[in-house]
Design a protein around this motif. Structure first.
Motif, PDB file in Angstrom:
ATOM      1  N   LEU A  37       0.786  -1.402   0.021  1.00 53.21           N
ATOM      2  CA  LEU A  37       0.183  -0.188  -0.382  1.00 53.21           C
ATOM      3  C   LEU A  37       0.618   1.235  -0.112  1.00 53.21           C
ATOM      4  O   LEU A  37       2.077   1.365   0.592  1.00 53.21           O
ATOM      5  N   ILE A  41      -1.492   5.784   2.529  1.00 60.61           N
ATOM      6  CA  ILE A  41      -3.167   4.922   2.376  1.00 60.61           C
ATOM      7  C   ILE A  41      -3.762   3.512   3.678  1.00 60.61           C
ATOM      8  O   ILE A  41      -1.974   3.340   3.853  1.00 60.61           O
ATOM      9  N   ILE A  42      -4.267   3.532   4.265  1.00 61.08           N
ATOM     10  CA  ILE A  42      -4.643   3.040   5.361  1.00 61.08           C
ATOM     11  C   ILE A  42      -5.884   1.570   5.237  1.00 61.08           C
ATOM     12  O   ILE A  42      -6.802   2.877   4.632  1.00 61.08           O
ATOM     13  N   LEU A  43      -5.742   0.372   4.968  1.00 64.87           N
ATOM     14  CA  LEU A  43      -6.972  -0.476   4.636  1.00 64.87           C
ATOM     15  C   LEU A  43      -7.402  -0.604   6.422  1.00 64.87           C
ATOM     16  O   LEU A  43      -6.765  -0.613   7.246  1.00 64.87           O
ATOM     17  N   ARG A  44      -8.463  -0.724   6.015  1.00 69.18           N
ATOM     18  CA  ARG A  44      -9.225  -0.290   7.616  1.00 69.18           C
ATOM     19  C   ARG A  44     -10.773  -1.525   6.717  1.00 69.18           C
ATOM     20  O   ARG A  44     -11.203  -1.080   6.189  1.00 69.18           O
ATOM     21  N   ASP A  52     -15.190  -3.531   4.133  1.00 63.85           N
ATOM     22  CA  ASP A  52     -13.543  -2.824   4.250  1.00 63.85           C
ATOM     23  C   ASP A  52     -13.444  -1.643   3.607  1.00 63.85           C
ATOM     24  O   ASP A  52     -13.773  -1.201   2.250  1.00 63.85           O
ATOM     25  N   LEU A  54     -10.401   1.784   1.826  1.00 59.76           N
ATOM     26  CA  LEU A  54      -9.149   2.106   1.486  1.00 59.76           C
ATOM     27  C   LEU A  54      -9.491   3.771   2.268  1.00 59.76           C
ATOM     28  O   LEU A  54     -10.503   4.323   1.658  1.00 59.76           O
ATOM     29  N   MET A  56      -7.550   7.646   2.507  1.00 56.16           N
ATOM     30  CA  MET A  56      -6.793   8.125   2.309  1.00 56.16           C
ATOM     31  C   MET A  56      -6.672  10.108   1.964  1.00 56.16           C
ATOM     32  O   MET A  56      -7.837   9.930   2.546  1.00 56.16           O
ATOM     33  N   ARG A  72      -4.456  -6.995   1.555  1.00 56.15           N
ATOM     34  CA  ARG A  72      -3.976  -7.424   3.197  1.00 56.15           C
ATOM     35  C   ARG A  72      -3.125  -8.153   2.897  1.00 56.15           C
ATOM     36  O   ARG A  72      -2.124  -7.720   3.515  1.00 56.15           O
ATOM     37  N   ASP A  75       1.947  -6.365   1.348  1.00 50.44           N
ATOM     38  CA  ASP A  75       2.609  -6.116   2.145  1.00 50.44           C
ATOM     39  C   ASP A  75       3.819  -5.457   2.165  1.00 50.44           C
ATOM     40  O   ASP A  75       4.784  -5.325   3.748  1.00 50.44           O
ATOM     41  N   TRP A 112      -2.931   3.948  -5.162  1.00 50.90           N
ATOM     42  CA  TRP A 112      -3.253   3.043  -3.912  1.00 50.90           C
ATOM     43  C   TRP A 112      -2.353   2.292  -4.110  1.00 50.90           C
ATOM     44  O   TRP A 112      -1.964   1.633  -2.918  1.00 50.90           O
TER      45      TRP A 112
END
Length: 114
Positions: A37, A41-44, A52, A54, A56, A72, A75, A112
């Motif tokens: 990512l 950007i955060i995946l939450r 789910d 993203l 930003m 996910r 990484d 992203w």
């Protein structure tokens, strides 16, 4: 997030608010690329929406389908080939290799993942 939702090109499992996202699929997604990512950007997971996201700066992208499962695994340590292998184990019979490569190409074009 604005009203209405649309799916990114190719039905990749990404839904965003507003107009349809255009993607040129910049670059070839190879099995040796190690996607991660982008830094901002955060995946939450949003338990209220049961979805789910993203997150930003100035934008939230609602993910659908298995898009979050793919992201996910992005990484920076796993190659695309390793991501495909893990997903293939979890989704036997699905055309994972083609779908994941196409999806990663589109989210890479959006900026992203890097």
């Amino acid at each position: 997030m604005s009203g209405g939702a649309e799916t990114a090109p190719g039905g990749t499992g990404v839904v965003t608010g507003g107009a349809e996202t255009a993607s040129s699929g910049t670059g070839v997604v190879t099995g040796e690329w190690r996607p991660a990512l982008a830094p901002a950007i955060i995946l939450r997971h949003d338990p209220v929406r049961g979805a789910d996201l993203l997150v930003m700066p100035e934008r939230i992208v609602l993910l659908k389908g298995e898009a979050a499962a793919v992201l996910r695994l992005c990484d920076g340590a796993r190659t695309v080939a390793e991501i495909v292998g893990e997903l293939r184990d979890g989704f036997p019979g699905a055309p994972v290799a083609d779908d994941v490569a196409e999806f990663l190409g589109q989210v890479r074009a959006e900026g992203w993942v890097r």
